[in-house]
Write a protein that holds these residues in place. Structure first.
Motif, PDB file in Angstrom:
ATOM      1  N   ASN A   1     -39.021  29.485  11.621  1.00  0.00           N
ATOM      2  CA  ASN A   1     -38.588  30.855  11.337  1.00  0.00           C
ATOM      3  C   ASN A   1     -37.531  30.893  10.237  1.00  0.00           C
ATOM      4  OD1 ASN A   1     -40.202  31.992  13.332  1.00  0.00           O
ATOM      5  ND2 ASN A   1     -38.693  31.557  14.918  1.00  0.00           N
ATOM      6  N   THR A   2     -37.475  29.870   9.403  1.00  0.00           N
ATOM      7  CA  THR A   2     -36.462  29.823   8.358  1.00  0.00           C
ATOM      8  C   THR A   2     -36.978  30.496   7.094  1.00  0.00           C
ATOM      9  OG1 THR A   2     -37.277  27.656   7.697  1.00  0.00           O
ATOM     10  CG2 THR A   2     -35.450  27.704   9.242  1.00  0.00           C
ATOM     11  N   PRO A   3     -36.083  31.035   6.269  1.00  0.00           N
ATOM     12  CA  PRO A   3     -36.502  31.750   5.053  1.00  0.00           C
ATOM     13  C   PRO A   3     -37.376  30.907   4.131  1.00  0.00           C
ATOM     14  CG  PRO A   3     -34.175  32.128   5.483  1.00  0.00           C
ATOM     15  CD  PRO A   3     -34.614  31.068   6.445  1.00  0.00           C
ATOM     16  N   GLU A   4     -37.120  29.570   4.106  1.00  0.00           N
ATOM     17  CA  GLU A   4     -37.894  28.719   3.200  1.00  0.00           C
ATOM     18  C   GLU A   4     -39.386  28.717   3.511  1.00  0.00           C
ATOM     19  OE1 GLU A   4     -33.876  26.660   3.768  1.00  0.00           O
ATOM     20  OE2 GLU A   4     -35.257  27.898   4.902  1.00  0.00           O
ATOM     21  N   PHE A   5     -39.723  28.973   4.777  1.00  0.00           N
ATOM     22  CA  PHE A   5     -41.114  28.832   5.180  1.00  0.00           C
ATOM     23  C   PHE A   5     -41.693  30.080   5.840  1.00  0.00           C
ATOM     24  CE2 PHE A   5     -39.176  24.626   5.237  1.00  0.00           C
ATOM     25  CZ  PHE A   5     -40.021  23.963   4.348  1.00  0.00           C
ATOM     26  N   ALA A   6     -40.956  31.163   5.853  1.00  0.00           N
ATOM     27  CA  ALA A   6     -41.438  32.369   6.514  1.00  0.00           C
ATOM     28  C   ALA A   6     -42.715  32.895   5.857  1.00  0.00           C
ATOM     29  CB  ALA A   6     -40.365  33.445   6.493  1.00  0.00           C
ATOM     30  N   ASP A   7     -42.734  32.921   4.535  1.00  0.00           N
ATOM     31  CA  ASP A   7     -43.923  33.336   3.792  1.00  0.00           C
ATOM     32  C   ASP A   7     -44.207  32.263   2.751  1.00  0.00           C
ATOM     33  OD1 ASP A   7     -42.552  36.463   4.186  1.00  0.00           O
ATOM     34  OD2 ASP A   7     -44.564  36.026   4.903  1.00  0.00           O
ATOM     35  N   ASN A   8     -44.809  31.164   3.186  1.00  0.00           N
ATOM     36  CA  ASN A   8     -44.999  30.016   2.317  1.00  0.00           C
ATOM     37  C   ASN A   8     -46.171  30.223   1.372  1.00  0.00           C
ATOM     38  OD1 ASN A   8     -45.969  27.079   1.705  1.00  0.00           O
ATOM     39  ND2 ASN A   8     -43.857  26.941   2.399  1.00  0.00           N
TER      40      ASN A   8
ATOM     41  N   ASN B   1     -33.971  31.325  14.814  1.00  0.00           N
ATOM     42  CA  ASN B   1     -34.057  32.066  13.570  1.00  0.00           C
ATOM     43  C   ASN B   1     -33.072  31.559  12.514  1.00  0.00           C
ATOM     44  OD1 ASN B   1     -36.117  33.966  14.187  1.00  0.00           O
ATOM     45  ND2 ASN B   1     -34.686  35.000  15.543  1.00  0.00           N
ATOM     46  N   GLU B   2     -32.125  30.732  12.918  1.00  0.00           N
ATOM     47  CA  GLU B   2     -31.193  30.169  11.953  1.00  0.00           C
ATOM     48  C   GLU B   2     -31.579  28.715  11.674  1.00  0.00           C
ATOM     49  OE1 GLU B   2     -29.797  29.330  16.047  1.00  0.00           O
ATOM     50  OE2 GLU B   2     -30.362  31.147  14.953  1.00  0.00           O
ATOM     51  N   ASN B   3     -31.149  28.221  10.523  1.00  0.00           N
ATOM     52  CA  ASN B   3     -31.453  26.851  10.138  1.00  0.00           C
ATOM     53  C   ASN B   3     -30.745  25.873  11.081  1.00  0.00           C
ATOM     54  OD1 ASN B   3     -32.528  24.785   8.711  1.00  0.00           O
ATOM     55  ND2 ASN B   3     -31.597  25.336   6.752  1.00  0.00           N
TER      56      ASN B   3
END
Length: 363
Positions: free
Chosen positions: A135-142, A65-67
């Protein structure tokens, strides 16, 4: 776990170190036929899974879940799918956008050296296929296509040729292995036999340096029955979904003898209007160069994979949206150097409503 068999020595690994580990530590036969698609299907809104092939028995593992910023100096294969080992300025997060070749490139960043880190893998056309499943914020909801759509990836992390979105009421489109949108699309309800094999093959040949690829693809990116290689002056019949030969290969002049030849759809000439013009340009350019010409200026000609004119035409430093017969779509053009990236000719072609972001110029 799905059942099947494969030899451990035949596992497609990216690094000799991992390959040697498998050969020395795995049994001769491993019982599994797990694929990336099986792992992707297990994903939830909060967790995504990748196919781990660095162990004796492939398995689905969750992305952290972390980068990921692991040091990959000793073993580049420590990077998960979607990441690659690159040199960056820094000893810990954030690494930012500072790529480097040596410590000299990092002198303006305090307490920073040029080190090897696992970073999000980018390519010239966009982002590595598996990066959309992290699971990174950049791609969670692309935003790439639809709210819940993420591209289907193969076992090597490349884009599957046929990508569908929008469910049963959606559409399917063709893509290259690196995520480049290719010729070919269809409604999901009509795409059961769509493979995009022809569009993918054309792209592979063009990427390898071929300047004149004359394979003909149908509207779904599959192979048309009759295929010719004009540079080699040969023709043959091809199976639609795979492109496999269904006839002997014959000289182009003998194409009318092939069982797939159809007078009404082919006529006496295999090349279509756009291809014929492009082929003539290439022939003239080649002859001029052999006679010592150093600078030859011709308008860029873009042809679709079915032989028709591409969505835009470039002439005298301007790009124009055009129909399949090369007639200009009124009021839609841009400057090649500065604005062509915003000229959305493909969407304009496929819609009767001219409401896409582009350069509509009042006259």
């Amino acid at each position: 776990m799905l059942i099947g068999t494969f030899a451990c020595q035949d596992i497609n690994v990216r690094n000799v170190v991992v390959s040697m580990f498998l050969q020395e530590n795995c049994p001769d036969i491993v019982i599994t036929s797990l694929h990336q698609k099986n792992c992707t299907s297990q994903s939830t809104r909060n967790n995504s899974y990748y196919l781990n092939k660095t162990d004796c028995i492939p398995k689905c593992l969750p992305f952290p879940n972390e980068n990921l910023t692991l040091d990959c100096n000793i073993n580049p294969n420590i990077c998960l799918p979607g990441y690659q080992c690159e040199k960056r300025c820094g000893s810990e997060e954030p690494l930012g956008q500072y790529s480097c070749n040596s410590d000299d490139d990092c002198i303006n960043i305090p307490h920073s050296n040029c080190l090897d880190f696992c970073v999000l893998s980018t390519i010239s056309a966009g982002v590595h296929c598996m990066a959309y499943h992290l699971n990174t914020p950049e791609f969670a909801d692309n935003y790439f296509t639809a709210e819940k759509f993420k591209p289907e990836c193969d076992d090597n992390g490349e884009w599957v040729a046929k990508q569908c979105k929008g469910g049963v009421n959606g559409r399917c489109m063709c893509y290259s292995a690196t995520g480049v949108r290719l010729f070919g699309e269809a409604l999901y309800s009509n795409a059961e036999n769509m493979t995009c094999a022809c569009s993918r093959r054309r792209n592979d040949l063009e990427s390898s340096g071929r300047t004149m690829v004359t394979l003909h693809c149908d509207s779904m990116g599959n192979y048309e029955p009759l295929q010719c290689d004009t540079e080699k002056n040969i023709c043959w019949c091809a199976e639609s979904k795979t492109g496999k030969l269904t006839s002997p290969v014959v000289p182009e002049v003998a194409k009318i003898k092939l069982p797939c030849y159809n007078t009404s759809s082919v006529g006496s000439q295999y090349l279509r209007q756009c291809e014929s013009k492009k082929f003539a340009q290439s022939q003239i350019t080649t002859k001029l160069k052999t006679h010592g010409a150093k600078y030859i200026r011709t308008d860029s000609l873009l042809c679709d994979a079915d032989g028709s004119y591409g969505a835009y035409s470039i002439s005298s430093g301007m790009a124009y949206c055009v129909w399949r017969d090369n007639s200009k779509i009124e009021n839609w053009y841009s400057n090649v150097d500065s604005d062509i990236g915003n000229l959305n000719c493909k969407n304009l072609r496929s819609s009767s409503r001219k409401n896409y972001k582009s350069f509509e110029v009042s006259q």
